[in-house]
Design an enzyme around this catalytic site. Structure first.
Site, PDB file in Angstrom:
ATOM      1  N   GLY A   1       0.798  -1.195  -0.059  1.00  0.00           N
ATOM      2  CA  GLY A   1       0.200   0.029  -0.092  1.00  0.00           C
ATOM      3  C   GLY A   1       0.922   1.227  -0.036  1.00  0.00           C
ATOM      4  O   GLY A   1       0.131   2.325   0.598  1.00  0.00           O
TER       5      GLY A   1
ATOM      6  N   ASN B   1       1.479   3.035  -2.373  1.00  0.00           N
ATOM      7  CA  ASN B   1       0.797   4.062  -3.491  1.00  0.00           C
ATOM      8  C   ASN B   1      -0.583   4.469  -2.837  1.00  0.00           C
ATOM      9  O   ASN B   1      -0.926   5.618  -2.967  1.00  0.00           O
ATOM     10  CB  ASN B   1       0.446   3.361  -4.696  1.00  0.00           C
TER      11      ASN B   1
ATOM     12  N   ALA C   1       8.164   8.216  -9.871  1.00  0.00           N
ATOM     13  CA  ALA C   1       7.188   8.128 -10.804  1.00  0.00           C
ATOM     14  C   ALA C   1       5.802   7.942 -10.042  1.00  0.00           C
ATOM     15  O   ALA C   1       4.964   8.578 -10.044  1.00  0.00           O
ATOM     16  CB  ALA C   1       7.322   7.316 -11.929  1.00  0.00           C
ATOM     17  N   GLU C   2       5.550   6.667  -9.423  1.00  0.00           N
ATOM     18  CA  GLU C   2       4.246   6.162  -9.102  1.00  0.00           C
ATOM     19  C   GLU C   2       3.530   7.052  -8.176  1.00  0.00           C
ATOM     20  O   GLU C   2       2.618   7.666  -8.212  1.00  0.00           O
ATOM     21  CB  GLU C   2       4.318   4.678  -8.730  1.00  0.00           C
TER      22      GLU C   2
ATOM     23  N   LYS D   1       9.235   5.742  -6.254  1.00  0.00           N
ATOM     24  CA  LYS D   1       9.755   7.096  -5.596  1.00  0.00           C
ATOM     25  C   LYS D   1       9.582   8.300  -6.613  1.00  0.00           C
ATOM     26  O   LYS D   1       9.101   9.178  -6.273  1.00  0.00           O
ATOM     27  CB  LYS D   1      11.239   6.983  -5.024  1.00  0.00           C
TER      28      LYS D   1
ATOM     29  N   HIS E   1       0.510   1.471 -13.270  1.00  0.00           N
ATOM     30  CA  HIS E   1       1.119   0.348 -13.647  1.00  0.00           C
ATOM     31  C   HIS E   1       2.720   0.677 -13.722  1.00  0.00           C
ATOM     32  O   HIS E   1       3.005   1.827 -14.069  1.00  0.00           O
ATOM     33  CB  HIS E   1       0.805   0.027 -14.957  1.00  0.00           C
TER      34      HIS E   1
END
Ligand code: GAR
Length: 204
Positions: A15, A17, A183-184, A181, A113
């Site tokens: 979790g 994200n 990008a997402e 870190k 993704h």
């Protein structure tokens, strides 16, 4: 008072994200939406603890305990309805949703993704496997993509992408961490806010 989009976040694991979304709501990066519930497909997932710590209602719908996909999705649907959620965010959700479900929520489900779609995506490409495949291929750049979810796994319209460099000597774990870190954790909250705004203005 301004209307706000109620968000359900679907998870299966650690979790991080989800945490990025919770933090973005707290800091005001997300101001057009509010996370109202978190649903995990895995009992005991750490994402559930993150939700509870943030005071968000957390539910488990164990796929293993459902007789089929229809029952699994029906249980999820009921929680979403009960909480009045309009936008569904897949944040490390490791199950593929059927066409029956995605059609009912057209342009209302987004997914993060961990690669630059159309590379290393589709059925079988999830979690660390994505980074293993990227390293095995020898790409010098990977990244993350946030997209709308339709009946084609990882095939819906792209909302945001961010490229991340692959380093010499990367392991799947190192690359995964860098992509999370850089990008997402940035493009998922930014996309959530963008889509919430568009829902409120009727653009999607
Ligand atoms: C993230 O890297 C996410 O992009 C990926 O799994 C990880 C979950 O981490 N999702 C997929 O591969 C979906 N196809 P998290 O639970 O810490 O957010």
């Amino acid at each position: 008072m301004n209307r706000i989009v109620r968000i359900a976040v679907l998870v299966s694991g650690g979790g991080t994200n989800l945490q990025a979304l919770i933090d973005a709501e707290k800091s005001g990066i997300i101001s057009s939406g509010k996370i109202v519930c978190v649903i995990s497909s895995k009992p005991g997932a750490y994402a559930l603890t993150r939700a509870e710590n943030a005071g968000i209602d957390a539910y488990t719908v164990s796929k293993k305990e459902c007789k089929d996909q229809a029952e699994f999705e029906d249980k999820i649907e009921r929680i979403i309805r009960k909480n009045g959620a309009e936008l569904i965010i897949l944040a490390g959700f490791m199950s593929i949703l059927s066409e029956n479900f995605t059609k009912k929520h057209e342009k209302r489900i987004i997914n993060v993704h961990p690669a630059l779609i159309p590379s290393f995506c589709g059925a079988g490409f999830y979690g660390l496997h994505v980074h293993e495949a990227a390293l095995a291929y020898g790409v010098k750049v990977s990244g993350a993509t946030v997209h709308f979810v339709n009946e084609v796994p990882d095939g819906g319209q792209i909302i945001m992408q961010k490229a991340v460099r692959v380093h010499e000597g990367d392991t799947p774990e190192k690359l995964q961490k860098r992509i999370m870190k850089q990008a997402e954790w940035k493009i998922l909250p930014a996309s959530a806010e963008l889509v919430c705004k568009k829902i409120l203005t009727g653009e999607v």
